[in-house]
Design a protein around this motif. Structure first.
Motif, mmCIF file in Angstrom:
data_model
loop_
_atom_site.group_PDB
_atom_site.id
_atom_site.type_symbol
_atom_site.label_atom_id
_atom_site.label_comp_id
_atom_site.label_asym_id
_atom_site.label_seq_id
_atom_site.Cartn_x
_atom_site.Cartn_y
_atom_site.Cartn_z
ATOM 1 N N LEU A 18 9.321 5.866 0.116
ATOM 2 C CA LEU A 18 9.594 5.236 -1.185
ATOM 3 C C LEU A 18 10.520 6.089 -2.031
ATOM 4 N N GLY A 19 11.450 5.439 -2.707
ATOM 5 C CA GLY A 19 12.293 6.115 -3.684
ATOM 6 C C GLY A 19 12.464 5.229 -4.913
ATOM 7 N N LEU A 20 11.866 5.635 -6.021
ATOM 8 C CA LEU A 20 12.046 4.916 -7.289
ATOM 9 C C LEU A 20 13.072 5.703 -8.099
ATOM 10 N N SER A 21 14.285 5.213 -8.110
ATOM 11 C CA SER A 21 15.384 5.954 -8.750
ATOM 12 C C SER A 21 15.529 5.562 -10.207
ATOM 13 N N LEU A 22 15.931 6.540 -11.011
ATOM 14 C CA LEU A 22 16.263 6.310 -12.411
ATOM 15 C C LEU A 22 17.671 6.846 -12.595
ATOM 16 N N MET B 239 2.653 1.488 -12.229
ATOM 17 C CA MET B 239 1.288 1.272 -11.750
ATOM 18 C C MET B 239 0.209 1.419 -12.806
ATOM 19 N N GLU B 240 0.475 2.185 -13.856
ATOM 20 C CA GLU B 240 -0.565 2.487 -14.848
ATOM 21 C C GLU B 240 -0.289 1.768 -16.175
ATOM 22 N N PRO B 241 -1.072 0.743 -16.520
ATOM 23 C CA PRO B 241 -0.859 -0.002 -17.774
ATOM 24 C C PRO B 241 -0.869 0.884 -19.017
ATOM 25 N N ALA B 242 -1.732 1.900 -19.043
ATOM 26 C CA ALA B 242 -1.823 2.775 -20.217
ATOM 27 C C ALA B 242 -0.544 3.581 -20.386
ATOM 28 N N VAL B 243 0.011 4.058 -19.283
ATOM 29 C CA VAL B 243 1.267 4.810 -19.334
ATOM 30 C C VAL B 243 2.393 3.908 -19.797
ATOM 31 N N ARG B 244 2.421 2.709 -19.266
ATOM 32 C CA ARG B 244 3.482 1.770 -19.644
ATOM 33 C C ARG B 244 3.395 1.405 -21.123
ATOM 34 N N GLU C 50 0.830 -1.213 0.000
ATOM 35 C CA GLU C 50 0.000 0.000 0.000
ATOM 36 C C GLU C 50 0.866 1.267 0.000
ATOM 37 N N ILE C 51 1.836 1.271 -0.903
ATOM 38 C CA ILE C 51 2.743 2.402 -1.055
ATOM 39 C C ILE C 51 2.270 3.291 -2.200
ATOM 40 N N GLU C 52 2.007 4.556 -1.896
ATOM 41 C CA GLU C 52 1.580 5.506 -2.916
ATOM 42 C C GLU C 52 2.778 6.309 -3.427
ATOM 43 N N ASN C 53 2.548 7.020 -4.510
ATOM 44 C CA ASN C 53 3.610 7.805 -5.153
ATOM 45 C C ASN C 53 4.213 8.858 -4.226
ATOM 46 N N LEU D 44 7.443 9.605 -12.690
ATOM 47 C CA LEU D 44 7.180 8.939 -13.971
ATOM 48 C C LEU D 44 7.392 7.440 -13.852
ATOM 49 N N LEU D 45 8.392 7.026 -13.107
ATOM 50 C CA LEU D 45 8.673 5.608 -12.938
ATOM 51 C C LEU D 45 7.565 4.934 -12.136
ATOM 52 N N TYR D 46 7.005 5.653 -11.193
ATOM 53 C CA TYR D 46 5.856 5.124 -10.433
ATOM 54 C C TYR D 46 4.666 4.927 -11.369
#
Length: 234
Positions: free
Chosen positions: A111-115, A218-223, A103-106, A212-214
């Motif tokens: 949380l850290g989603l690194s690029l 999480m979003e199929p359309a974005v992916r 249950e981690i939100e953006n 953006l990485l989140y």
């Protein structure tokens, strides 16, 4: 006699006029020379400026500072390193499952989603890597220190310590070979993540977090839209 005097006066006046005209011509000539000198000086300055501009705009050799890519460009470049779009979808489905289960939100500060510049895209919780895709088709994940590595035929990349006691390790395993991911491994990873979240308030990697990485996770359309711009095997 008077006529002769008058004629002489007129002649003298004409001589004075001629002398004045001659002086005027000489002065104009001097000014022309000065104006020519001024024009030459201006032209030299313009030539210097042109030469300076050409020098500044020249093709440089040696180290060249690259223009900074935006997050979208960075992500596209990073995704080209992975085996296929199918592999990418499978991995990010796993990453989405992990974030949804926790249950981690953006906007969660833990949380850290690194690029990263080298193309790596780790999931960071608190101060620790918990999941990461690897271009060779492997993945890395966190597990408790007593996890049986031989069970999954994986290898230990590094270990984590709390104080002076080792309490977790980061494993690398062949993602293609394990379809689906072994339940025991999933539970072990989840257990570590839940423990991290209980004891931290903010990730040290939060400043590198890429929304953006989140969304890509999480979003199929974005992916789907982003993957349409990636030229690798389906």
């Amino acid at each position: 006699m008077r006529a002769f005097v008058e004629i002489r006066r007129v002649v003298l006046q004409q001589s004075d006029i001629k002398e004045q005209l001659k002086q005027i011509q000489q002065r104009i000539g001097e000014y022309n020379g000065q104006l020519s000198a001024i024009y030459d000086a201006i032209e030299n300055l313009l030539d210097d400026k042109t030469a300076q501009r050409k020098w500044e705009e020249r093709e440089r050799i040696g180290f060249k500072k690259q223009k900074k890519m935006n997050p979208y460009q960075q992500l596209i470049k990073a995704l080209h390193a992975y085996p296929s779009k199918t592999w990418i979808n499978r991995y990010f489905d796993l990453q989405r499952k992990l974030l949804q289960t926790l249950e981690i939100e953006n906007d969660d500060p833990r949380l850290g989603l690194s690029l990263n510049k080298n193309g790596s895209m780790p999931v960071n919780l608190g101060q620790r890597y918990v999941l990461r895709p690897i271009p060779n088709g492997s993945i890395g994940c966190i597990v408790p220190i007593d996890f049986d590595v031989e069970y999954i035929e994986g290898s230990v990349v590094f270990e984590f310590s709390s104080g002076k006691m080792k309490d977790a390790m980061f494993l690398q395993l062949n993602f293609e070979k394990h379809k689906p991911l072994p339940a025991m491994l999933w539970q072990a990873c989840l257990l570590c993540c839940e423990d991290i979240l209980r004891h931290c308030h903010k990730s040290g990697y939060r400043k590198f977090h890429q929304p953006l990485l989140y969304d890509f996770t999480m979003e199929p359309a974005v992916r789907y839209e982003i993957l349409s711009g990636v030229n690798i095997m389906e």
